[in-house]
Design an enzyme around this catalytic site. Sequence first.
Site, short mmCIF file in Angstrom:
data_model
loop_
_atom_site.label_atom_id
_atom_site.label_comp_id
_atom_site.label_asym_id
_atom_site.label_seq_id
_atom_site.Cartn_x
_atom_site.Cartn_y
_atom_site.Cartn_z
N GLY A 1 47.61 -0.05 23.99
CA GLY A 1 48.35 0.77 24.94
C GLY A 1 49.83 0.80 24.53
O GLY A 1 50.24 0.16 23.56
N SER B 1 52.66 -3.89 39.14
CA SER B 1 53.26 -2.55 39.10
C SER B 1 54.05 -2.25 40.37
O SER B 1 53.71 -2.71 41.47
CB SER B 1 52.12 -1.53 38.98
OG SER B 1 52.57 -0.25 39.37
N GLU C 1 53.83 0.38 41.82
CA GLU C 1 52.91 1.11 42.70
C GLU C 1 52.40 0.21 43.83
O GLU C 1 51.88 0.71 44.83
CB GLU C 1 51.73 1.65 41.89
CG GLU C 1 52.05 2.87 41.07
CD GLU C 1 52.41 4.09 41.91
OE1 GLU C 1 51.60 4.49 42.76
OE2 GLU C 1 53.52 4.62 41.74
N TYR D 1 44.69 2.67 42.54
CA TYR D 1 45.38 1.95 41.47
C TYR D 1 46.33 0.89 42.07
O TYR D 1 46.31 -0.28 41.66
CB TYR D 1 46.18 2.93 40.61
CG TYR D 1 47.07 2.23 39.62
CD1 TYR D 1 46.57 1.76 38.42
CD2 TYR D 1 48.42 2.02 39.91
CE1 TYR D 1 47.39 1.08 37.52
CE2 TYR D 1 49.25 1.35 39.02
CZ TYR D 1 48.72 0.88 37.83
OH TYR D 1 49.54 0.21 36.95
O1 G4F Z 1 54.13 9.56 35.39
P1 G4F Z 1 53.27 9.28 36.56
O2 G4F Z 1 51.85 9.66 36.46
O3 G4F Z 1 53.45 7.74 36.86
P2 G4F Z 1 53.24 6.84 38.18
O4 G4F Z 1 52.24 7.41 39.07
O5 G4F Z 1 54.60 6.59 38.78
O6 G4F Z 1 52.65 5.49 37.58
C1 G4F Z 1 53.14 4.90 36.38
O7 G4F Z 1 54.09 3.90 36.67
C2 G4F Z 1 53.57 2.77 37.38
C3 G4F Z 1 54.72 1.79 37.57
O8 G4F Z 1 55.30 2.04 38.78
C4 G4F Z 1 52.44 2.14 36.61
F1 G4F Z 1 51.96 1.06 37.29
C5 G4F Z 1 51.35 3.15 36.40
O9 G4F Z 1 50.31 2.58 35.61
C6 G4F Z 1 51.95 4.31 35.63
O10 G4F Z 1 52.37 3.85 34.38
O11 G4F Z 1 53.87 10.01 37.86
C7 G4F Z 1 55.21 9.88 38.25
C8 G4F Z 1 55.52 10.86 39.37
C9 G4F Z 1 54.50 10.87 40.51
O12 G4F Z 1 55.19 10.88 41.72
C10 G4F Z 1 53.75 12.18 40.32
O13 G4F Z 1 53.25 12.74 41.54
O14 G4F Z 1 55.50 12.17 38.82
C11 G4F Z 1 54.85 13.03 39.74
N1 G4F Z 1 54.36 14.21 39.00
C12 G4F Z 1 54.75 15.49 39.21
N2 G4F Z 1 54.08 16.30 38.39
C13 G4F Z 1 53.43 14.20 38.03
C14 G4F Z 1 53.26 15.53 37.63
N3 G4F Z 1 52.75 13.19 37.44
C15 G4F Z 1 51.88 13.50 36.44
N4 G4F Z 1 51.23 12.50 35.83
N5 G4F Z 1 51.67 14.81 36.03
C16 G4F Z 1 52.34 15.86 36.60
O15 G4F Z 1 52.14 17.01 36.23
#
Ligand code: G4F
Length: 328
Positions: free
Chosen positions: A13, A129, A131, A153
């Site tokens: 990873g 995390s 989260e 998660y």
């Molecule tokens: O990049 P994300 O998918 O990361 P998220 O959910 O914050 O989780 C990551 O960080 C955590 C640490 O706090 C880890 F534990 C976890 O494993 C992972 O690495 O989303 C970030 C934000 C969210 O609020 C999501 O709703 O971005 C928002 N978002 C908006 N548009 C999107 C999108 N996320 C994703 N993945 N794709 C979109 O198109």
Amino acid sequence: MNRRKALITGINGQDGSYLAEFLLAKDYEVHGIVRRVALEDPEHRLDRILPIRSKLALHTGSLESLSSLYRIVRLVNPDECYHLAAQSFVGHSFEDEFSTLNTNINGTHNMLAAIRDAAPECRFYFAGSSEMFGRAEEVPQTERTRFHPRSAYGISKVAGFELTRNYREGYGLHASSGLFFNHESPRRAREFVTRKITSGVAAIVAGKQKELRLGNLEAYRDWGYAPDFVEAMWLMVNRKEPDDFVIATGETHSVREFAEMAFKIAGLNYLDHVAMDRALYRPAEVDQLRGDYEKARRQLGWRPKTSFESLVQLMVESDLRAAGIERT
Ligand code: G4F
């Protein structure tokens, strides 16, 4: 003197690959657990560790199987174990809550039990995390902030954290958890929003894509640089007493700000290219995360080294290079 031995789950990873490089540079003997299918297709499945593969000892095992983990731990007899493997995409955990909970909770439980039974002197690190804070009742979040996870998660990480604490208190394991806020890099998978944005920018500049569809632009995250963060894992494991630490930058930025900056670095206006897509919203969102790393600063001597601006820049530039776009 014998080299210290480290065992890493999730070695291919983002974090596992940076941690492996970090430990090799410290002259560790580095072992990793991978799936059998990964060894059969290393070009794709072991892509992040291909440059250092000859320096690693890889073992095939499955987080779901206590006996396979027990066998590996007994064989390697590690001094340190970093448990990073998980189903880590929060978005996917809404589509498949059951496998997320099974893999993440049982995987952590199996690793802890294997260490306790086969190598009880081994020091253990659990990848917790931010989260876990979810709908946090205070900003910034510290080690004392109550957990209110908002996804399977997040729930699985709370369970892993509690299992780790319980093995520390109940069986005397040197077991620590990092409460890691978001940490990114050019090695981030494209399903996460930062890399989705920076690879999308590169595809748009290369003329391969016109628009970038994103979900909630108003979510705020505390985004750090993954290589800075893996050092904190090692500092925790090498502390005299095991404990839990928030690892973060202390700054928070919205998805919109990230996109605006990434497009600007490539000379574009994000408003011309980003389209909002309601289908990408999550059923339950974590609105704002910002971590307070004061305890880590005081007790580990750790602090983040890379600013938000530098992080966005290095990710955009890496994706532009990968798309064959050389900039002056
Ligand atoms: O990049 P994300 O998918 O990361 P998220 O959910 O914050 O989780 C990551 O960080 C955590 C640490 O706090 C880890 F534990 C976890 O494993 C992972 O690495 O989303 C970030 C934000 C969210 O609020 C999501 O709703 O971005 C928002 N978002 C908006 N548009 C999107 C999108 N996320 C994703 N993945 N794709 C979109 O198109």
